[in-house]
Design a protein around this motif. Structure first.
Motif, mmCIF file in Angstrom:
data_model
loop_
_atom_site.group_PDB
_atom_site.id
_atom_site.type_symbol
_atom_site.label_atom_id
_atom_site.label_comp_id
_atom_site.label_asym_id
_atom_site.label_seq_id
_atom_site.Cartn_x
_atom_site.Cartn_y
_atom_site.Cartn_z
ATOM 1 N N SER A 99 0.744 -1.131 -0.230
ATOM 2 C CA SER A 99 0.405 -0.086 0.655
ATOM 3 C C SER A 99 0.963 1.249 0.405
ATOM 4 C CB SER A 99 -1.211 -0.213 0.927
ATOM 5 O OG SER A 99 0.185 0.318 2.146
ATOM 6 N N THR A 100 2.044 1.406 0.070
ATOM 7 C CA THR A 100 3.060 2.152 0.223
ATOM 8 C C THR A 100 3.044 2.969 -1.085
ATOM 9 O OG1 THR A 100 5.037 0.808 0.656
ATOM 10 C CG2 THR A 100 3.606 1.619 2.315
ATOM 11 N N MET A 101 3.169 2.252 -2.339
ATOM 12 C CA MET A 101 3.773 2.220 -3.352
ATOM 13 C C MET A 101 2.171 3.014 -4.205
ATOM 14 S SD MET A 101 4.076 -0.728 -6.043
ATOM 15 C CE MET A 101 4.194 0.219 -7.516
ATOM 16 N N ALA A 102 2.673 3.405 -5.821
ATOM 17 C CA ALA A 102 1.311 4.700 -6.647
ATOM 18 C C ALA A 102 0.841 3.021 -7.625
ATOM 19 C CB ALA A 102 1.512 5.225 -7.108
ATOM 20 N N LEU A 103 -0.732 2.876 -7.194
ATOM 21 C CA LEU A 103 -0.917 2.109 -8.248
ATOM 22 C C LEU A 103 -0.705 2.211 -9.468
ATOM 23 C CD1 LEU A 103 -4.187 0.980 -6.764
ATOM 24 C CD2 LEU A 103 -2.290 -0.259 -6.166
ATOM 25 N N GLU A 104 -0.540 3.163 -9.947
ATOM 26 C CA GLU A 104 -0.683 3.619 -11.555
ATOM 27 C C GLU A 104 0.545 2.510 -12.307
ATOM 28 O OE1 GLU A 104 -2.902 6.754 -9.675
ATOM 29 O OE2 GLU A 104 -0.678 6.141 -9.276
ATOM 30 N N PRO A 105 2.006 2.606 -12.231
ATOM 31 C CA PRO A 105 2.510 1.973 -12.779
ATOM 32 C C PRO A 105 2.366 0.780 -12.844
ATOM 33 C CG PRO A 105 3.869 2.800 -11.177
ATOM 34 C CD PRO A 105 2.206 2.924 -10.986
ATOM 35 N N VAL A 106 1.973 -0.407 -11.497
ATOM 36 C CA VAL A 106 1.429 -1.688 -12.085
ATOM 37 C C VAL A 106 0.335 -1.574 -13.002
ATOM 38 C CG1 VAL A 106 0.751 -3.835 -10.833
ATOM 39 C CG2 VAL A 106 2.507 -2.187 -10.239
ATOM 40 N N LEU A 107 -1.241 -0.579 -12.412
ATOM 41 C CA LEU A 107 -2.272 -0.786 -13.482
ATOM 42 C C LEU A 107 -2.569 -0.784 -14.494
ATOM 43 C CD1 LEU A 107 -4.746 0.855 -11.059
ATOM 44 C CD2 LEU A 107 -3.710 -1.697 -11.013
ATOM 45 N N ASP A 108 -1.087 0.468 -15.211
ATOM 46 C CA ASP A 108 -0.700 0.205 -16.359
ATOM 47 C C ASP A 108 -0.591 -0.730 -17.926
ATOM 48 O OD1 ASP A 108 -1.637 2.997 -16.505
ATOM 49 O OD2 ASP A 108 0.810 4.022 -16.014
ATOM 50 N N LEU A 109 0.302 -1.007 -16.169
ATOM 51 C CA LEU A 109 0.612 -3.238 -17.050
ATOM 52 C C LEU A 109 -0.539 -3.842 -17.249
ATOM 53 C CD1 LEU A 109 3.121 -5.038 -17.928
ATOM 54 C CD2 LEU A 109 3.802 -5.265 -14.959
ATOM 55 N N LEU A 110 -1.213 -4.152 -16.113
ATOM 56 C CA LEU A 110 -1.476 -5.067 -15.979
ATOM 57 C C LEU A 110 -2.773 -4.812 -16.695
ATOM 58 C CD1 LEU A 110 -2.421 -5.575 -11.956
ATOM 59 C CD2 LEU A 110 -1.308 -7.202 -14.174
ATOM 60 N N GLY A 111 -3.409 -3.224 -17.491
ATOM 61 C CA GLY A 111 -4.144 -3.290 -18.425
ATOM 62 C C GLY A 111 -3.634 -3.531 -20.311
ATOM 63 N N THR A 112 -2.767 -2.736 -20.578
ATOM 64 C CA THR A 112 -2.302 -3.957 -21.474
ATOM 65 C C THR A 112 -2.378 -5.214 -21.833
ATOM 66 O OG1 THR A 112 -0.682 -2.221 -21.593
ATOM 67 C CG2 THR A 112 -0.514 -3.259 -23.059
ATOM 68 N N ILE A 113 -1.872 -6.007 -20.786
ATOM 69 C CA ILE A 113 -2.431 -7.491 -20.257
ATOM 70 C C ILE A 113 -3.992 -8.118 -20.879
ATOM 71 C CG2 ILE A 113 -1.813 -9.829 -18.677
ATOM 72 C CD1 ILE A 113 0.669 -8.325 -19.976
ATOM 73 N N LYS A 114 -4.229 -7.736 -19.470
ATOM 74 C CA LYS A 114 -5.948 -7.506 -20.146
ATOM 75 C C LYS A 114 -5.959 -6.834 -21.542
ATOM 76 C CE LYS A 114 -9.690 -8.639 -18.070
ATOM 77 N NZ LYS A 114 -9.707 -10.463 -17.437
ATOM 78 N N GLN A 115 -5.798 -6.750 -21.995
ATOM 79 C CA GLN A 115 -6.721 -6.151 -23.358
ATOM 80 C C GLN A 115 -5.825 -7.330 -24.436
ATOM 81 O OE1 GLN A 115 -4.866 -2.662 -24.629
ATOM 82 N NE2 GLN A 115 -6.198 -1.440 -23.644
ATOM 83 N N ILE A 116 -4.417 -7.784 -23.879
ATOM 84 C CA ILE A 116 -3.660 -9.394 -24.907
ATOM 85 C C ILE A 116 -4.361 -10.395 -24.146
ATOM 86 C CG2 ILE A 116 -1.855 -10.581 -25.026
ATOM 87 C CD1 ILE A 116 -0.693 -8.114 -24.830
#
Length: 301
Positions: A99-116
Motif C-alpha cells: 500500500s506504500t506504492m502508487a498503483l498507476e505503474p502496476v495498473l498500466d501494465l495490467l491494463g495492457t496485459i488484460k487487453q491481450i
C-alpha cells in the motif's frame, strides 16, 4: 558432467551433509556420494573436503560451485520459460501490492496485459506492511510488488520496479511542526503517532518507524492516517506520492525527528521460484524484465 551431479553438489552445500542432501533429493546417500565422486574423477580435483563431520568446499570447489550456482539458476529460468510456453492461459492470476506504492505503474501494465489476455481474471489486492509477502508465501498471490524486508531471497525471483519514500509529516498547525531544529525522540513521545496496522499476521509483521514509549493511534490504511494527521490529531510517516499536493499547499509539513529520517525503499516484482508461470504471468514478468509490453501474444476468443 551431468545436471544431476551439479544438483547433488548444490544440495550438499545448501544442507551441509550428504545425508541431508540425499533426503532433499529423495535419493540414497550412497547414490549422492557416488555422483560427487564421479564428478570429482572427471574434473581431476576434489570438490569437497571430507575430513570433518560436515563436508566443506575445497578452494577449487568454491570456484567451481560459484559457476555451478549460476548454471543451476539458468536451468531454473529455462524450465520456467518452457513451462510458460506449454501452459494454457490462466483462468485467474492474483497480485498483491504494498500500500506504500502508487498503483498507476502496476495498473498500466495490467491494463495492457488484460487487453491481450481478456479471458484471464486479474485479482489485485493492496496490502499493508508484510501483507504482500504473507500472501506470496501462503500461495495466495502469484506475484507481489513490495520491498525486500524479510523476503527469503533463496526462494524467490525479483525484478526492480521502482522506489518509494516515506516521510514524517504533520499538519501545519501541529505543535511539534512549529518547533525549529531536529526534534528528539523524548520530545516526540508527547505527541500521538499515527501508524498503519499490517495485514501480514504475526509471522510477517513489518511494523517500522514506530516510536517506542509514545502515544499511538492505529488505523487500517494510509488514507485514514492522512486524514487524522491533517486534522492535527497526530504525526506519522506517509508515502510521498500520497501527500504531494498537501505538501505543496502547506496543509502538511515535513518533520525532522531524531532517528526518523525520510526512508527510501526499493520496490521489486517478486515471485516464488517453485511456482511455474503460465502464459499470462510469463508475459507480465517478461514485460517488467525487458521494460517492453508484449505485442505478439495470442488473442483469446
Amino acid at each position: 558432467m551431468t545436471l544431476d551431479q551439479l544438483i547433488a553438489l548444490d544440495a550438499i552445500v545448501a544442507t551441509g551433509t550428504f545425508r541431508a542432501a540425499a533426503d532433499r533429493l529423495n535419493k540414497a546417500q550412497s547414490a549422492v556420494s557416488h555422483q560427487i565422486r564421479k564428478l570429482e574423477d572427471e574434473l581431476g580435483f576434489t570438490l569437497l573436503s571430507r575430513d570433518a563431520y560436515r563436508p566443506s568446499l575445497t578452494s577449487e570447489g568454491e570456484v567451481f560451485y560459484r559457476e555451478t550456482a549460476r548454471v543451476l539458476e539458468q536451468v531454473r529460468s529455462l524450465k520456467s520459460v518452457a513451462a510458460g510456453l506449454r501452459s494454457e492461459q490462466e483462468a485467474m492470476i492474483s497480485i498483491a501490492i504494498t500500500s506504500t506504492m502508487a498503483l498507476e505503474p502496476v495498473l498500466d501494465l495490467l491494463g495492457t496485459i488484460k487487453q491481450i489476455y481478456p479471458a484471464t481474471n486479474i485479482h489485485v489486492a493492496s496490502e499493508m506492511m508484510g501483507g504482500p509477502l504473507a500472501r506470496l508465501m501462503a500461495g495466495d498471490a502469484d506475484m507481489i510488488f513490495a520491498g525486500l524486508q524479510d523476503v527469503p531471497i533463496d526462494e524467490v525471483e525479483t525484478l526492480p520496479f521502482g522506489a518509494i519514500t516515506i516521510r514524517p509529516v504533520a499538519s501545519a498547525g501541529f505543535e511539534a511542526a512549529q518547533k525549529p531544529g531536529v526534534l528528539s525522540r523524548l520530545e516526540m513521545q508527547r505527541y500521538t503517532q499515527v501508524v498503519v496496522s499490517g495485514t501480514g499476521g504475526k509471522d510477517f509483521d513489518q511494523s517500522r518507524d514506530v516510536l517506542s514509549g509514545g502515544q499511538r493511534w492505529t488505523v487500517s490504511d494510509f488514507e485514514a492516517k492522512k486524514s487524522i494527521i491533517k486534522a492535527g490529531l497526530g504525526w506519522g510517516g506517509m508515502p510521498e506520492h500520497l501527500i504531494q499536493d498537501d505538501l505543496a499547499s502547506g496543509a502538511l509539513v515535513p518533520l525532522r525527528v531524531d532517528g526518523f529520517p525520510p526512508r527510501h525503499t526499493e520496490i521489486f516484482a517478486i515471485r516464488r521460484r517453485d511456482k511455474h508461470m503460465g502464459k499470462v504471468m510469463s508475459a507480465i514478468w517478461t514485460s517488467i524484465e525487458t521494460d517492453e509490453m508484449p505485442i505478439d501474444a495470442p488473442q483469446s476468443t
